[in-house]
Enzyme design. Structure first.
Site, PDB file in Angstrom:
ATOM      1  N   PHE A  88      12.120  -6.325   3.135  1.00  0.00           N
ATOM      2  CA  PHE A  88      11.557  -4.998   3.346  1.00  0.00           C
ATOM      3  C   PHE A  88      10.240  -4.932   2.600  1.00  0.00           C
ATOM      4  O   PHE A  88      10.193  -5.145   1.394  1.00  0.00           O
ATOM      5  CB  PHE A  88      12.495  -3.889   2.868  1.00  0.00           C
ATOM      6  CG  PHE A  88      11.970  -2.530   3.221  1.00  0.00           C
ATOM      7  CD1 PHE A  88      12.037  -2.063   4.529  1.00  0.00           C
ATOM      8  CD2 PHE A  88      11.368  -1.719   2.272  1.00  0.00           C
ATOM      9  CE1 PHE A  88      11.514  -0.828   4.882  1.00  0.00           C
ATOM     10  CE2 PHE A  88      10.840  -0.475   2.612  1.00  0.00           C
ATOM     11  CZ  PHE A  88      10.918  -0.032   3.912  1.00  0.00           C
ATOM     12  N   ASP A 173       6.670  -9.828  -3.736  1.00  0.00           N
ATOM     13  CA  ASP A 173       6.810  -8.378  -3.603  1.00  0.00           C
ATOM     14  C   ASP A 173       7.815  -7.942  -4.665  1.00  0.00           C
ATOM     15  O   ASP A 173       9.022  -8.109  -4.508  1.00  0.00           O
ATOM     16  CB  ASP A 173       7.292  -8.033  -2.180  1.00  0.00           C
ATOM     17  CG  ASP A 173       7.507  -6.531  -1.996  1.00  0.00           C
ATOM     18  OD1 ASP A 173       7.668  -5.828  -3.004  1.00  0.00           O
ATOM     19  OD2 ASP A 173       7.557  -6.079  -0.834  1.00  0.00           O
ATOM     20  N   LYS A 202       7.012   1.695  -6.865  1.00  0.00           N
ATOM     21  CA  LYS A 202       8.267   2.362  -7.237  1.00  0.00           C
ATOM     22  C   LYS A 202       8.355   2.839  -8.692  1.00  0.00           C
ATOM     23  O   LYS A 202       7.865   3.905  -9.012  1.00  0.00           O
ATOM     24  CB  LYS A 202       9.440   1.429  -6.935  1.00  0.00           C
ATOM     25  CG  LYS A 202       9.873   1.500  -5.469  1.00  0.00           C
ATOM     26  CD  LYS A 202      11.330   1.128  -5.339  1.00  0.00           C
ATOM     27  CE  LYS A 202      11.737   0.963  -3.885  1.00  0.00           C
ATOM     28  NZ  LYS A 202      11.611   2.184  -3.108  1.00  0.00           N
TER      29      LYS A 202
END
Ligand SMILES: Cc1ncc(COP(=O)(O)O)c(C=O)c1O
Length: 343
Positions: A88, A173, A202
């Site tokens: 993702f 990532d 995040k």
């Protein structure tokens, strides 16, 4: 995202102080909070350069732009980025193309070209997919949304060696695994490798919108004007980010995550022992998953929500747990008690 809990005082204080001085100057100018956070991130990671945006998808977009320009200028125009299935990377069109999940892609074709999705934890798939068009490999050190999939240590070691040999950029990532989540500051440290480019977002500013990509000097091919973002590196987000990073380092949050993460895993193993419909529990630090024999995750999830436990179902048979990094063993016991009663 709320890495230090909901609305912690240190972030409120940082926002209050900064908001009295400067909110968002022109992105054509540097600002001190951005420089402070950038230099702290470089000190704590071994990267040399940082570009700030406001989301994870934007961080990954920037990393892919860097890889494209690197391919254009240093690898005879190579432009393809190899990514993994069940990954993702975000919801922009290019990141939907990078994210190897047909369900996320189906309704949005045609997708931007230049991404090749291969199975995760399969080095031969990466070797086979590498051509003279390849400029980079981008993956999560542990797949989060894909179900907390932890690769073999050898996979990432071999991938590192392959990228070095073929002069491909290795992009980690770290949007889900970074900033202490797995028990080390960065997820790649769990596997003893170093990527060339890293993306974070995040939890970096503890609930304030931020994203960033970092790279080593030798791969720093972007020049002024190649990339930009009005709110990227705004002083508010960067002041929050600096406060978060200071807290994380001064309080050895990764060490805490390792300790309470081991407790969480013990408790999840006990849960598995008493519920035969659980086929697997796995995780690293405070990123954990519970896998069921059947597609019952949404049902268990809604029972947990009714009982006040906020978790996530990342697929019909997998629940993911990603609590604040400050969670205590007692709170973990309470959460596992709720899971037990929901099951
Ligand atoms: C590994 C990973 N990459 C990228 C993203 C996208 O981040 P954002 O939602 O901030 O765009 C996420 C979000 O969950 C993620 O987990």
């Amino acid at each position: 995202m709320n890495s230090l809990g909901h609305s912690p005082e240190l972030i409120r204080r940082a926002l209050l102080e900064q908001s009295g001085r400067l909110l968002t100057p022109s992105p054509a100018l540097y600002n001190l909070p951005a420089l402070r956070l950038a230099s702290r991130l470089c000190e704590l990671s071994g990267f040399d350069q940082v570009f700030f945006g406001s989301t994870g998808a934007e961080a990954n977009e920037g990393a892919v732009k860097l890889a494209r320009k690197y391919g254009k200028t240093r690898l005879n125009g190579a432009y393809e980025v190899i990514t993994t299935m069940k990954s993702f990377h975000g919801r922009t069109l290019a990141m939907v193309a990078a994210t190897g999940k047909p369900a996320y892609q189906r309704d949005f074709v045609p997708l931007p070209a230049g991404f090749v999705n291969v199975p995760y934890n399969d080095m031969s798939a990466i070797v086979q997919a590498t051509t003279d068009k390849t400029c980079a490999v981008m993956l999560e050190p542990i797949q989060g949304e894909g179900g907390v999939n932890i690769p073999d240590r050898q996979y990432l070691a071999d991938l590192r060696a392959w990228c070095t040999e073929r002069k491909l950029l290795l992009i980690a990532d770290e949007i889900q695994t970074g900033v202490g989540r797995t028990g080390t500051l960065w997820g790649y440290q769990q596997f003893g490798i170093e990527p060339d480019v890293m993306t974070v977002a995040k939890g970096l500013a503890g609930g304030v919108a931020i994203g960033a990509f970092l790279c080593k000097e030798e791969f720093s091919v972007l020049e002024p004007g190649d990339h930009g973002s009005t709110f990227g590196g705004n002083p508010l987000a960067c002041a929050a980010g600096t406060a978060v990073m200071r807290y994380i380092v001064e309080n050895d949050v990764p060490g805490h995550v390792s300790r309470v993460g081991a407790h969480l895993m013990d408790r999840l193993q006990s849960l598995k022992a008493s519920h035969p419909d659980i086929t697997d529990v796995r995780g690293r630090g405070l990123l954990a998953a519970i896998e069921f024999r059947e597609e019952k995750a949404p049902q268990v999830l809604s029972r947990c929500l009714e009982r006040g436990l906020l978790i996530n179902s990342v697929s019909p048979n997998i629940l993911r747990l990603m609590p604040a990094l400050t969670i205590t063993e007692a709170e973990i016991d309470e959460a596992v008690g709720i899971l037990d009663s929901a099951l």
